[in-house]
Write a protein that holds these residues in place. Structure first.
Motif, PDB file in Angstrom:
ATOM      1  N   GLU A 169       1.100  -1.057   0.046  1.00 21.60           N
ATOM      2  CA  GLU A 169       0.690   0.060  -0.316  1.00 21.60           C
ATOM      3  C   GLU A 169       1.073   1.382   0.251  1.00 21.60           C
ATOM      4  O   GLU A 169       1.810   1.604   1.043  1.00 21.60           O
ATOM      5  CB  GLU A 169      -0.920   0.127   0.954  1.00 21.60           C
ATOM      6  CG  GLU A 169      -1.754   1.100   1.016  1.00 21.60           C
ATOM      7  CD  GLU A 169      -2.877   1.226   2.521  1.00 21.60           C
ATOM      8  OE1 GLU A 169      -3.693   2.212   3.217  1.00 21.60           O
ATOM      9  OE2 GLU A 169      -2.511   0.230   3.705  1.00 21.60           O
ATOM     10  N   VAL A 170       0.824   2.107  -0.501  1.00 20.98           N
ATOM     11  CA  VAL A 170       1.403   3.619  -1.381  1.00 20.98           C
ATOM     12  C   VAL A 170      -0.038   4.376  -0.202  1.00 20.98           C
ATOM     13  O   VAL A 170      -0.483   4.600  -1.323  1.00 20.98           O
ATOM     14  CB  VAL A 170       1.255   3.605  -2.418  1.00 20.98           C
ATOM     15  CG1 VAL A 170       2.444   4.880  -2.158  1.00 20.98           C
ATOM     16  CG2 VAL A 170       2.644   2.946  -2.835  1.00 20.98           C
ATOM     17  N   THR A 171       0.996   4.986   0.217  1.00 20.41           N
ATOM     18  CA  THR A 171       0.195   6.487   1.247  1.00 20.41           C
ATOM     19  C   THR A 171       0.839   7.330   1.068  1.00 20.41           C
ATOM     20  O   THR A 171       2.011   7.812   0.948  1.00 20.41           O
ATOM     21  CB  THR A 171      -0.694   6.040   1.897  1.00 20.41           C
ATOM     22  OG1 THR A 171       0.918   6.170   3.630  1.00 20.41           O
ATOM     23  CG2 THR A 171      -1.385   5.186   2.592  1.00 20.41           C
ATOM     24  N   PRO A 185       6.548  12.871   0.163  1.00 20.95           N
ATOM     25  CA  PRO A 185       6.826  12.340   0.858  1.00 20.95           C
ATOM     26  C   PRO A 185       5.483  10.736   0.883  1.00 20.95           C
ATOM     27  O   PRO A 185       4.354  11.109   0.944  1.00 20.95           O
ATOM     28  CB  PRO A 185       6.712  12.458   2.758  1.00 20.95           C
ATOM     29  CG  PRO A 185       5.760  13.443   2.857  1.00 20.95           C
ATOM     30  CD  PRO A 185       5.985  14.557   1.460  1.00 20.95           C
ATOM     31  N   LEU A 186       6.025  10.067   0.279  1.00 18.29           N
ATOM     32  CA  LEU A 186       5.635   9.378   0.616  1.00 18.29           C
ATOM     33  C   LEU A 186       5.928   7.639   1.334  1.00 18.29           C
ATOM     34  O   LEU A 186       7.257   7.689   1.727  1.00 18.29           O
ATOM     35  CB  LEU A 186       5.473   8.171  -1.103  1.00 18.29           C
ATOM     36  CG  LEU A 186       5.211   9.006  -2.289  1.00 18.29           C
ATOM     37  CD1 LEU A 186       5.418   8.242  -3.239  1.00 18.29           C
ATOM     38  CD2 LEU A 186       3.996   9.539  -2.528  1.00 18.29           C
ATOM     39  N   THR A 187       4.538   7.385   1.768  1.00 19.09           N
ATOM     40  CA  THR A 187       4.755   5.756   2.491  1.00 19.09           C
ATOM     41  C   THR A 187       4.715   4.295   2.128  1.00 19.09           C
ATOM     42  O   THR A 187       3.353   4.218   1.601  1.00 19.09           O
ATOM     43  CB  THR A 187       4.034   6.263   3.629  1.00 19.09           C
ATOM     44  OG1 THR A 187       4.549   7.123   4.146  1.00 19.09           O
ATOM     45  CG2 THR A 187       4.312   4.709   4.663  1.00 19.09           C
ATOM     46  N   GLY A 199      12.840  -7.404   3.125  1.00 17.85           N
ATOM     47  CA  GLY A 199      13.476  -6.905   1.913  1.00 17.85           C
ATOM     48  C   GLY A 199      13.435  -5.565   1.453  1.00 17.85           C
ATOM     49  O   GLY A 199      13.680  -4.809   2.905  1.00 17.85           O
ATOM     50  N   GLN A 200      12.821  -5.228   0.462  1.00 18.50           N
ATOM     51  CA  GLN A 200      13.256  -3.538   0.057  1.00 18.50           C
ATOM     52  C   GLN A 200      11.999  -3.614  -1.060  1.00 18.50           C
ATOM     53  O   GLN A 200      11.425  -4.436  -1.296  1.00 18.50           O
ATOM     54  CB  GLN A 200      14.222  -3.418  -0.679  1.00 18.50           C
ATOM     55  CG  GLN A 200      15.861  -3.680  -0.149  1.00 18.50           C
ATOM     56  CD  GLN A 200      16.936  -3.012  -1.056  1.00 18.50           C
ATOM     57  OE1 GLN A 200      16.973  -3.285  -2.235  1.00 18.50           O
ATOM     58  NE2 GLN A 200      17.603  -2.683  -0.505  1.00 18.50           N
ATOM     59  N   VAL A 201      11.730  -2.237  -0.723  1.00 16.88           N
ATOM     60  CA  VAL A 201      10.939  -1.706  -1.980  1.00 16.88           C
ATOM     61  C   VAL A 201      11.194  -0.457  -2.847  1.00 16.88           C
ATOM     62  O   VAL A 201      12.419  -0.052  -2.265  1.00 16.88           O
ATOM     63  CB  VAL A 201       9.696  -1.214  -1.119  1.00 16.88           C
ATOM     64  CG1 VAL A 201       9.166  -2.002  -0.262  1.00 16.88           C
ATOM     65  CG2 VAL A 201      10.156  -0.061  -0.009  1.00 16.88           C
TER      66      VAL A 201
END
Length: 201
Positions: A169-171, A185-187, A199-201
């Protein structure tokens, strides 16, 4: 135990007793007549009839409750009387073997004939978890037979752990237009079904 006599034809009377076979081994049965009036006491002749009380046979079933990565699977064994008197609840220990390991992990049976593998089974990756459970009666209670690896009378359960597909999910992305050169800024939140993904995103 005693039983009252009932008429059973000319010059005969019978009494019936139900004798619980609580302990195994050879038992000798004798009857003694205690007269009411007009008769003398009497005892059944020797040799007395004998009966051998065999141990109750048992069955072991094991259930496996799976868990996600990082969790702990639970293995529970249930020992029941497969052949024997009603109401008997086995006593003793259940030993567990996980994924072909030894039988060193034991747990005592509770009042319902159940035992749970101490500490559970850590889930560290995909694959199959195989659990076997064998029953060993209490040394002081000879009423039950064992369900142990020596005679292949044990319960088996398995479960397959597959790779989880987490949700992403991107917020934080602005809902209105941005000016060139501005930063937003994205979360990104990655959620697994059991443990937290790595892991990584």
């Amino acid at each position: 135990p005693a039983a009252s006599l009932l008429p059973a034809g000319l010059g005969k009377a019978t009494g019936t007793l139900t004798i619980p076979a609580e302990w195994v081994g050879l038992r000798e049965l004798r009857a003694e007549f205690v007269p009411a009036a007009g008769f003398a006491a009497s005892v059944s002749p020797m040799p007395a009839p004998q009966v051998t009380v065999d141990p109750a046979t048992t069955a072991v079933a094991v259930t496996l409750t799976p868990a996600g990565y990082g969790g702990t699977a639970t293995a529970t064994a249930q020992v029941t009387v497969a052949q024997g008197g009603p109401g008997l609840v086995p006593t003793g220990q259940v030993y567990f073997a996980v994924n072909g390991g030894d039988w060193s992990q034991g747990a005592p049976l509770d009042g319902d004939g159940r035992a749970t593998l101490p500490g559970g089974i850590p889930v560290t990756g995909p694959g199959t978890i195989l659990v076997r459970a064998g029953y060993v009666p209490s040394v002081w209670d000879p009423r039950f037979t064992a369900g142990v690896p020596d005679n292949s009378q044990y319960g088996v359960a398995s479960t397959t752990i597959t790779r989880e597909t987490p949700t992403v999910e991107v917020t934080g992305w602005p809902s209105i237009a941005m000016s060139a050169g501005a930063a937003a800024p994205l979360t990104v939140t990655v959620t697994g079904a059991g443990s937290a993904p790595t892991g990584q995103v």
